[in-house]
Design a protein around this motif. Sequence first.
Motif, PDB file in Angstrom:
ATOM      1  N   THR A  25      39.259  34.334  58.390  1.00 20.59           N
ATOM      2  CA  THR A  25      39.905  34.073  57.036  1.00 20.59           C
ATOM      3  C   THR A  25      38.942  34.607  55.990  1.00 20.59           C
ATOM      4  OG1 THR A  25      39.264  31.776  57.011  1.00 20.59           O
ATOM      5  CG2 THR A  25      41.408  32.237  57.680  1.00 20.59           C
ATOM      6  N   ILE A  26      37.624  34.568  56.512  1.00 19.05           N
ATOM      7  CA  ILE A  26      36.804  35.083  55.418  1.00 19.05           C
ATOM      8  C   ILE A  26      37.108  36.603  54.974  1.00 19.05           C
ATOM      9  CG2 ILE A  26      35.146  35.953  57.155  1.00 19.05           C
ATOM     10  CD1 ILE A  26      34.068  34.166  53.981  1.00 19.05           C
ATOM     11  N   ALA A  27      37.615  37.184  55.790  1.00 19.32           N
ATOM     12  CA  ALA A  27      37.928  38.597  55.609  1.00 19.32           C
ATOM     13  C   ALA A  27      39.013  39.013  54.365  1.00 19.32           C
ATOM     14  CB  ALA A  27      38.512  39.369  56.857  1.00 19.32           C
ATOM     15  N   TRP A  28      40.141  37.954  54.348  1.00 23.71           N
ATOM     16  CA  TRP A  28      40.858  37.720  53.385  1.00 23.71           C
ATOM     17  C   TRP A  28      40.448  37.313  51.966  1.00 23.71           C
ATOM     18  CZ3 TRP A  28      42.844  34.179  49.934  1.00 23.71           C
ATOM     19  CH2 TRP A  28      44.118  34.459  49.576  1.00 23.71           C
ATOM     20  N   TRP A  29      39.256  36.604  51.953  1.00 22.00           N
ATOM     21  CA  TRP A  29      38.490  36.023  50.729  1.00 22.00           C
ATOM     22  C   TRP A  29      37.800  37.167  50.235  1.00 22.00           C
ATOM     23  CZ3 TRP A  29      40.151  31.641  48.171  1.00 22.00           C
ATOM     24  CH2 TRP A  29      40.579  30.828  49.031  1.00 22.00           C
ATOM     25  N   LEU A  30      37.071  37.861  50.841  1.00 21.83           N
ATOM     26  CA  LEU A  30      36.283  38.975  50.520  1.00 21.83           C
ATOM     27  C   LEU A  30      37.242  40.017  49.779  1.00 21.83           C
ATOM     28  CD1 LEU A  30      33.789  39.325  53.637  1.00 21.83           C
ATOM     29  CD2 LEU A  30      33.344  38.684  50.983  1.00 21.83           C
ATOM     30  N   LEU A  31      38.318  40.598  50.679  1.00 20.05           N
ATOM     31  CA  LEU A  31      39.146  41.498  50.208  1.00 20.05           C
ATOM     32  C   LEU A  31      39.902  41.268  48.880  1.00 20.05           C
ATOM     33  CD1 LEU A  31      40.718  42.560  53.398  1.00 20.05           C
ATOM     34  CD2 LEU A  31      39.077  43.982  52.108  1.00 20.05           C
ATOM     35  N   MET A  32      40.224  39.840  48.632  1.00 14.56           N
ATOM     36  CA  MET A  32      40.806  39.364  47.640  1.00 14.56           C
ATOM     37  C   MET A  32      40.007  39.048  46.361  1.00 14.56           C
ATOM     38  SD  MET A  32      44.116  38.948  47.024  1.00 14.56           S
ATOM     39  CE  MET A  32      44.171  37.663  45.882  1.00 14.56           C
ATOM     40  N   SER A  33      38.471  39.170  46.483  1.00 15.94           N
ATOM     41  CA  SER A  33      37.602  38.557  45.669  1.00 15.94           C
ATOM     42  C   SER A  33      37.637  39.171  44.262  1.00 15.94           C
ATOM     43  CB  SER A  33      36.154  38.646  46.120  1.00 15.94           C
ATOM     44  OG  SER A  33      35.817  39.950  46.448  1.00 15.94           O
ATOM     45  N   PRO A  34      37.933  40.517  44.187  1.00 14.29           N
ATOM     46  CA  PRO A  34      37.917  40.857  42.884  1.00 14.29           C
ATOM     47  C   PRO A  34      38.999  40.442  41.870  1.00 14.29           C
ATOM     48  CG  PRO A  34      37.797  42.745  44.354  1.00 14.29           C
ATOM     49  CD  PRO A  34      38.095  41.526  45.124  1.00 14.29           C
ATOM     50  N   PHE A  35      40.313  40.046  42.464  1.00 15.29           N
ATOM     51  CA  PHE A  35      41.233  39.361  41.594  1.00 15.29           C
ATOM     52  C   PHE A  35      40.900  37.811  41.680  1.00 15.29           C
ATOM     53  CE2 PHE A  35      45.342  42.203  41.529  1.00 15.29           C
ATOM     54  CZ  PHE A  35      44.754  43.259  41.125  1.00 15.29           C
ATOM     55  N   LEU A  36      40.496  37.122  42.693  1.00 13.58           N
ATOM     56  CA  LEU A  36      40.146  35.831  42.347  1.00 13.58           C
ATOM     57  C   LEU A  36      38.968  35.418  41.289  1.00 13.58           C
ATOM     58  CD1 LEU A  36      40.133  35.131  46.202  1.00 13.58           C
ATOM     59  CD2 LEU A  36      41.747  34.432  44.458  1.00 13.58           C
ATOM     60  N   LEU A  37      38.031  36.480  41.445  1.00 14.62           N
ATOM     61  CA  LEU A  37      36.579  35.977  40.768  1.00 14.62           C
ATOM     62  C   LEU A  37      37.221  36.632  39.113  1.00 14.62           C
ATOM     63  CD1 LEU A  37      33.696  37.683  42.639  1.00 14.62           C
ATOM     64  CD2 LEU A  37      34.392  35.274  42.189  1.00 14.62           C
ATOM     65  N   ASP A  38      37.870  37.515  38.871  1.00 16.82           N
ATOM     66  CA  ASP A  38      38.256  37.952  37.609  1.00 16.82           C
ATOM     67  C   ASP A  38      39.089  36.787  36.760  1.00 16.82           C
ATOM     68  OD1 ASP A  38      38.763  39.053  35.227  1.00 16.82           O
ATOM     69  OD2 ASP A  38      39.457  40.983  35.904  1.00 16.82           O
ATOM     70  N   THR A  39      40.084  36.354  37.490  1.00 18.07           N
ATOM     71  CA  THR A  39      41.147  35.219  37.069  1.00 18.07           C
ATOM     72  C   THR A  39      40.313  33.912  36.957  1.00 18.07           C
ATOM     73  OG1 THR A  39      41.711  35.012  39.398  1.00 18.07           O
ATOM     74  CG2 THR A  39      43.229  36.571  37.904  1.00 18.07           C
TER      75      THR A  39
END
Length: 326
Positions: free
Chosen positions: A228-242
Motif C-alpha cells: 500500500t506504500i506504493a499507492w501513498w507514494l504515487l498519490m503524494s503530490p495531491f495529498l501533500l498539496d491539499t
Amino acid sequence: MYLSFGLLALLLGVMFTAVYLPLAKRLRFLDAPNHRSAHVVVTPSSGGLAIVAAIVVSLLASEAFGQNLDQASLSTMLWLIVAVCALGAWDDRRPVPVYLRLAVFLLLSALAVFASLGSEPMPSWMWPLLVVGFAWLLNLYNFMDGIDGLAALHTVMVAGGMLAVALITGAERTYLMLCVIIIGGYAGFLAFNWPPAKLFMGDAGSLSAGMLIGWLGLLALQDAHLPTIAWWLLMSPFLLDTGVTLMERVIQRERLTEAHSGHCYQRLARHWGSHRRVDLALLLLHLCWLLPLAILSAFGGLPEWTLLFLGLFPQLLLIAKLRRLK
C-alpha cells in the motif's frame, strides 16, 4: 488479454469525448471564467460523463468476455461510480449545497469501503477512518482539478504506477484490469484536456477519478501481494498539496467552504504563466522519482519509512518554496 480492454477504454474515451464535446456546447454544459479561474474563455465542461461511460462499458465488456472479475465488488463499485459521476454532473450545472455534498460523499464512501473490504478483519476504529479518508479523496481530486490536464494526467500516472507494481508482485487479474481501464479512459480524455484544453472534466470527472483511485487503494489493502506504500507514494503530490493548503487556511482562519486558488500547483501555474509546464513537471516527478520508489516498494528492498521519507521530504521542501509565490 487485459491490455486489450485498456486499449478499448482508450478508444472509447476518445470516441465518447469527441461525441460529447459538441453536445456539451449545445446543452450549455459550459464553465465560464471567474475571479479564481485559471482559464480566460468559456469552455465546455462535465467531460467526466464521457470518461465514466468509457470505463463502465470497458469493465462490463471485460466481464462479458469471461475475465472473471471480483463480481461482488465490481457491481457495487460500478453503481457508485455512476452515482458520483451523476452527482458531479449535477453540481457542474447547478451547485449542490456544501453540506449536502458532504453527506452524500460520506454515504458513497461508506458503501465503497464496505463493498471492497467488508469481509476483511480490521479493528473497529479503522472503518470510520477509511470512510472519512475516502470522502476526503473525492474532495481532494475536485480541489486539484484547477488547471488544464493536471487531474487527468495524475490519474493516469497513479493507475499506471500501480499497474507496474501489480505486475511485479503478481496481483489479482481484477486489479490489473481496473488499472489498464482507468489509464485508457482518462488518457483518451486527456487528448482533449491537454493544455490548452478544449474540454474540462468538471466535477463529473474529478469526483469519479477520486472514486476510482480510491478503489485502487482499497483493493491494495485487500491484496497481500500489493504494498500500500506504493499507492501513498504515487498519490503524494495531491495529498501533500491539499493537506498543506488546508492547514494553512485553518491557521489563517479562512472559511474552508469558500472557493480559493491558493494551491501550490495554481501558484506555480500563475508564476510560470503556463499550465503545460506544470503538467510536465508533475509528469517528471512521477517518472523520475515517485514511480521508481513505488517499484522499489514492490521488491521490498527498503523499509517503508525510508521510502516515505525519500518520497515526501523533497516535495515538502518544494511546497515550502512554492507557498511563497502569489
